[in-house]
Scaffold this active site. Sequence first.
Site, PDB file in Angstrom:
ATOM      1  N   CYS A  70      55.525  16.445  40.067  1.00 51.23           N
ATOM      2  CA  CYS A  70      54.140  16.764  39.511  1.00 51.23           C
ATOM      3  C   CYS A  70      53.487  15.397  39.207  1.00 51.23           C
ATOM      4  O   CYS A  70      53.852  14.494  38.296  1.00 51.23           O
ATOM      5  CB  CYS A  70      53.984  17.538  38.285  1.00 51.23           C
ATOM      6  N   CYS A  73      52.211  14.788  35.873  1.00 54.11           N
ATOM      7  CA  CYS A  73      53.405  14.570  34.675  1.00 54.11           C
ATOM      8  C   CYS A  73      53.993  13.429  34.616  1.00 54.11           C
ATOM      9  O   CYS A  73      54.188  12.679  33.552  1.00 54.11           O
ATOM     10  CB  CYS A  73      54.654  15.573  35.179  1.00 54.11           C
TER      11      CYS A  73
END
Length: 148
Positions: A70, A73
Site C-alpha cells: 500500500c 501506508c
Amino acid sequence: MTTDPLHIVCPHCHTTNRVARDALGQAPDCGKCHRPLFDGHPAALDADAFEKHVARSQIPVLVDFWAPWCGPCRSMAPQFEAAARELEPQMRLAKLNTEEAQALAARLQIRSIPTLALFVGGREVARQPGAMGAADIVRWARAHLPRA
C-alpha cells in the site's frame, strides 16, 4: 499524581508489566526482557500480540492497520513514527500488517488501509481511514481520548 500501577504490555516480548502511573515518563524497562517499554517507535504486532496489547494495556492503544504493498501506508509510516515520539508514554502506538493478520482485519471490518483505530480499555473508541501527517495523527488521537 497517583502511583497506582498500570498494566503496560512490552512492545518487544509482549509481557504485561506493572508500572506506576507517575513513573511512565521515567523510561521504565520491561521486567522480563529489560528493554524499554517506550522507545518512540510503534510496536509491530501480529494478531496474538494485538489481542494482548488491546486487552491488557491500561493506556490507550493507537493501531495503524497497513499492508506492505500500500503506497499511502508506506508514505504515512514515517508520520506515524513521528507521532509515536510525541504520544508515548501516554499512549501505545502499534502497527498491524493486514496481509499477515487477515482474519483479525476481517473481524475488525478493516475495509481500507491505512486505517487508524484507537482502543481504550479493550474497546475501539475511534477509527479514521486514510493517510495522515504526524500533527494530524496526534491531534486526532488526543481528540478521541475519553475525558477523565
